[in-house]
Write an enzyme that holds these catalytic residues in place. Sequence first.
Site, mmCIF file in Angstrom:
data_model
loop_
_atom_site.group_PDB
_atom_site.id
_atom_site.type_symbol
_atom_site.label_atom_id
_atom_site.label_comp_id
_atom_site.label_asym_id
_atom_site.label_seq_id
_atom_site.Cartn_x
_atom_site.Cartn_y
_atom_site.Cartn_z
ATOM 1 C CE LYS A 108 -3.842 2.604 11.074
ATOM 2 N NZ LYS A 108 -3.805 1.918 9.805
ATOM 3 C CD GLU A 162 -0.826 0.870 3.598
ATOM 4 O OE1 GLU A 162 -1.229 2.009 3.306
ATOM 5 O OE2 GLU A 162 -0.931 0.377 4.740
HETATM 6 N N1 PSU Z 1 -0.569 0.879 8.550
HETATM 7 C C1 PSU Z 1 0.430 1.655 9.019
HETATM 8 N N2 PSU Z 1 0.317 3.010 8.798
HETATM 9 C C2 PSU Z 1 -0.739 3.551 8.069
HETATM 10 C C3 PSU Z 1 -1.770 2.712 7.572
HETATM 11 C C4 PSU Z 1 -1.623 1.371 7.852
HETATM 12 O O1 PSU Z 1 1.389 1.171 9.660
HETATM 13 O O2 PSU Z 1 -0.760 4.754 7.855
HETATM 14 C C5 PSU Z 1 -2.944 3.275 6.764
HETATM 15 C C6 PSU Z 1 -3.513 2.174 5.892
HETATM 16 O O3 PSU Z 1 -3.425 2.605 4.562
HETATM 17 C C7 PSU Z 1 -4.955 2.019 6.310
HETATM 18 C C8 PSU Z 1 -5.294 3.412 6.729
HETATM 19 O O4 PSU Z 1 -5.756 1.543 5.273
HETATM 20 O O5 PSU Z 1 -4.091 3.802 7.462
HETATM 21 C C9 PSU Z 1 -6.571 3.438 7.549
HETATM 22 O O6 PSU Z 1 -7.168 4.687 7.441
HETATM 23 P P1 PSU Z 1 -8.721 4.899 7.889
HETATM 24 O O7 PSU Z 1 -8.744 4.547 9.346
HETATM 25 O O8 PSU Z 1 -9.005 6.366 7.636
HETATM 26 O O9 PSU Z 1 -9.549 3.997 7.022
#
Ligand code: PSU
Length: 311
Positions: free
Chosen positions: A161, A29
Site C-alpha cells: 500500500k 482475505e
Molecule cells: N489490501 C487492501 N486493503 C486492505 C488490506 C489490504 O486493498 O485493507 C489489509 C490487508 O489485510 C493487510 C492489512 O494484511 O491491510 C495490513 O495491515 P497492517 O499494516 O496493520 O499489518
Amino acid sequence: MNKTFTLPLYASAPISQALQLSIPVVALESTVITHGLPRPQNLELAREMEATVRENGAIPATIAILDGIVHIGLTEAELERLANEQHVRKISRRDFATAIVNKECGGTTVAGTMFVALKAGIRVFATGGIGGVHEVETLDISTDLLALADTPMIVVCAGAKAILDLSATLEYLETMAVPVIGYGTDEFPAFYSRKSGLPVSARLDSPPEIVAFAKAHWAIGMKSAVLVCQPLSSEEEIPCEKVDGAIRQARGEAHKQAIHGQSLTPFLLERMAKLTGGASLKANLKLLLNNAKLAAQIAAALNLTEKQKVD
Ligand code: PSU
Ligand code: MN
C-alpha cells in the site's frame, strides 16, 4: 462432505470438495472486507471478487473467523454477516487465539489468511496491497512481511500500500528472501499508481511463467512466498503526483492524532478515500478485482502442470 479439522478450522463443502478433487482454489482475505473498505462497497467487492475467481477457472475461498471458528470458504449469508458485523476483530497471526477463545468474528489480514490457507493446502492467494513498513518514528512492520518470508504460496497484489515506506518494505522483502515479481513490468507498483521508482527482482509476463518460477523457487528448497505485483492499467491508475499530497496529509493526521498499531492502516485508507474524493477507493476496488482474476489464472495454470505430472 464437510471437513472439520482438529483446530477450530472449518472448510465449507465447496472448498473441501474442490481440495479433494484438485480443482484450483484461490484464497481471499477478509480484513479488506471488515476494515479496508466502507459499507456497502465492502460486500459488493467481496461478492465480485468471488465471481471473478469463478469466471477465471478457480473456486474462491474467502477466509474469516465467525464466532471463534476459522472458516475457509463462506456462504453468501456468512459473507453478508461478516461485511455488516459491528464487533469484528482484525486478525493477524497473533490474534487467532483471542478471537477463538472469545468466540469473536474477525477479518483475516494477508498474514492471517496465508496462515490458514497453508493449513488447507491452498497455494494461490489474492489481495489488494500487502502490509509493510510504515513511515513512522516507532517501529511498525506488518506481520504480512513475516508471513511472506515463511509461507510457500503465490501471493497476487498491486504492490504494498502506497501509504507505506515502499523502499524499506522492499529492503525487508529482499532480506527475507521473498522474490518480488513485476507482472508485465520492471517496476514495483505503488498500489494506486503504476510507478514507484523502485525495481522488482524479476519480471514475468504470463501465468504459466509465474507457475514455472514458483516451482523452481520451491524445488530448490526455498520456503518463502512468491509475491506477484500487478499494476493497474494506465487508464485505471492514479498517477503518483496526484496521490502523493493526500498520502502526506493522511500520514500527518495519523501522527497528530497518535494513531498506531492495527488501526493505522484502516485509518490511512479511509482518509485517502476522503482526501482523493473517492478516487483512491475506486482504484482500490479495481486492483482487487484485477488481482482476483490473475490469481485464478495462476491457480488454473498451476493445476494444469500438476495434472500433467500425474498422467
Ligand atoms: N489490501 C487492501 N486493503 C486492505 C488490506 C489490504 O486493498 O485493507 C489489509 C490487508 O489485510 C493487510 C492489512 O494484511 O491491510 C495490513 O495491515 P497492517 O499494516 O496493520 O499489518
Ligand atoms: Mn502495523
